[in-house]
Write an enzyme that holds these catalytic residues in place. Structure first.
Site, mmCIF file in Angstrom:
data_model
loop_
_atom_site.group_PDB
_atom_site.id
_atom_site.type_symbol
_atom_site.label_atom_id
_atom_site.label_comp_id
_atom_site.label_asym_id
_atom_site.label_seq_id
_atom_site.Cartn_x
_atom_site.Cartn_y
_atom_site.Cartn_z
ATOM 1 N N CYS A 43 11.697 6.276 22.137
ATOM 2 C CA CYS A 43 12.561 5.423 21.175
ATOM 3 C C CYS A 43 12.333 6.170 19.647
ATOM 4 O O CYS A 43 11.341 6.193 19.318
ATOM 5 C CB CYS A 43 12.181 4.024 21.071
ATOM 6 S SG CYS A 43 13.247 3.070 19.858
ATOM 7 N N MET A 55 20.830 5.384 18.385
ATOM 8 C CA MET A 55 19.434 5.482 18.767
ATOM 9 C C MET A 55 18.813 6.636 18.130
ATOM 10 O O MET A 55 19.631 7.553 17.784
ATOM 11 C CB MET A 55 19.373 5.642 20.280
ATOM 12 C CG MET A 55 20.146 4.466 21.016
ATOM 13 S SD MET A 55 21.822 4.553 21.095
ATOM 14 C CE MET A 55 22.232 5.875 22.348
#
Length: 389
Positions: free
Chosen positions: A101, A311
């Site tokens: 992430c 993201m």
């Protein structure tokens, strides 16, 4: 059956939130990979939830808020901390460990410093602390540049990030050699491929593995213009099926799976995104984004839904693809050579930079850089029933 409590910190990193743990604070059975660890994290987050609300856990019922992080002091030379990321499915009993992430990467440095995982001798009392992070999911180095003031992490500031309501201190993050393996960015060897997708047709696609494996397609080929908001895509079940079909075929071509059925067990990667040349639009906040403020438009899917912003790892993929002439991302941005790009996403804009080189054996990503922010939202303990893992 009583509940147990586990030390934890709830943090925002970029446009994501997650529950952070020190490895040594986890129950012994969860200190190693396996069913016990997955079951614990699922219960902490509140999954699987057939209502898709995660009411009985720390998750926020979106891919951006259904996340967990485990950190430990690194024994790897040249690194301060090992960072493991788990993307928790909302409605199925599944934790995806296949990728990183990028947004929460910005919070790793601050958490590591505050948790005593970084040698105090390496930390300035005032200035920027360089935290060397080993990203264990993908085996890559990340360097976080964390502001310090009076010997502590500085969290407040005036750095504004679209998709985040309040300003905070800027945390610059360098993703070193972000491509998988030895640095080859394009698994097929081509910057543009013809991707045959059952039920959709044949699409031009850029399949790149930098930051996170990503399948880029042209918005126009899907009947979009690139300014779509969440509700437009997420409220269209047929669109979600088409985009998942594209993701599945991209995963097959990239060698990430061997059978289409395997895509369901690899929800976090690859991502699928569609790109378009710049145009005016209104962001989800109501702010007008003018075409001359950006180089291109990008909309990206995360865990089966259109992401509310972008993201962080997908932003690395965008920057890396933009740096290579001829990719769909590069062409949407106007083509040519570039070391940075500013793109429009549903919540606003983001500028990212990347360096890439072609040695004659294919393109290699050297580094990608972006600025995010991070903040502790809550710290203390999470509680789970003793028999939940």
């Amino acid at each position: 059956m009583t509940q147990i409590r586990i030390p934890a910190t709830y943090m925002r990193g970029g446009t994501s939130k997650g529950v952070f743990f020190r490895l040594d604070d986890l129950p012994e059975a969860a200190r190693v990979p396996g069913p016990a660890r997955d079951a614990l994290l699922l219960r902490v987050i509140g999954s699987p939830d057939p209502y898709q609300k995660q009411i009985d856990g720390m998750g926020g019922a979106t891919s951006s808020t259904s996340k967990t992080v485990i950190l430990s002091k690194s024994e790897r030379p040249g690194h301060d901390v090992d960072y493991l990321f788990g993307q928790v499915s909302i409605d199925t009993p599944f934790v995806d460990w296949s990728g990183n992430c990028g947004n929460l990467s910005a919070a790793v440095g601050p958490f590591a410093i505050a948790s005593g995982l970084v040698d105090p001798e390496r930390l300035p009392r005032d200035g920027i602390a360089e935290v060397r992070i080993w990203q264990a999911n993908i085996g890559k180095t990340i360097v976080g540049h964390v502001p310090m003031r009076d010997g502590e992490v500085q969290e407040t500031g005036d750095f504004a990030l679209d998709g985040v309501t309040f300003p905070a201190a800027e945390v610059a993050v360098d993703f070193m050699d972000p491509a998988d393996g030895e640095g080859a960015m394009f698994p097929t060897g081509s910057v543009v491929d013809e991707l045959e997708v059952p039920g959709v047709g044949t699409l031009r696609a850029t399949l790149i593995d930098a930051g996170i494996p990503t399948v880029f397609v042209e918005a126009e080929a899907l009947g979009y213009i690139g300014t779509e908001k969440q509700e437009t895509i997420n409220g269209d079940p047929e669109a979600l099926v088409r985009l998942e079909a594209i993701r599945t075929q991209g995963a097959l071509r990239m060698g990430l799976i061997t059978r289409p059925e395997e895509a369901a067990q690899r929800q976090h990667t690859p991502k699928v995104a569609f790109v378009a040349p710049p145009s005016d639009y209104v962001a989800s906040s109501g702010k007008t984004v003018a075409a001359d403020e950006i180089d291109l438009l990008v909309r990206a899917m995360s865990m089966g839904k259109l992401h509310h912003a972008m993201m962080g790892t997908a932003a690395v993929a965008i920057a890396s693809a933009a740096a290579v002439p001829g990719t769909l991302v590069n062409l949407a941005a106007g083509g040519g050579e570039r070391t940075s790009v500013c793109f429009g996403h549903p919540s606003g804009t983001l500028r990212v930079g990347a360096e890439a080189s072609n040695s004659g054996c294919g393109w290699t990503a050297l580094k990608a850089t972006m600025s995010r922010s991070a903040r502790v939202l809550m710290e203390g303990w999470v509680r789970v029933p003793k028999d939940s893992f």
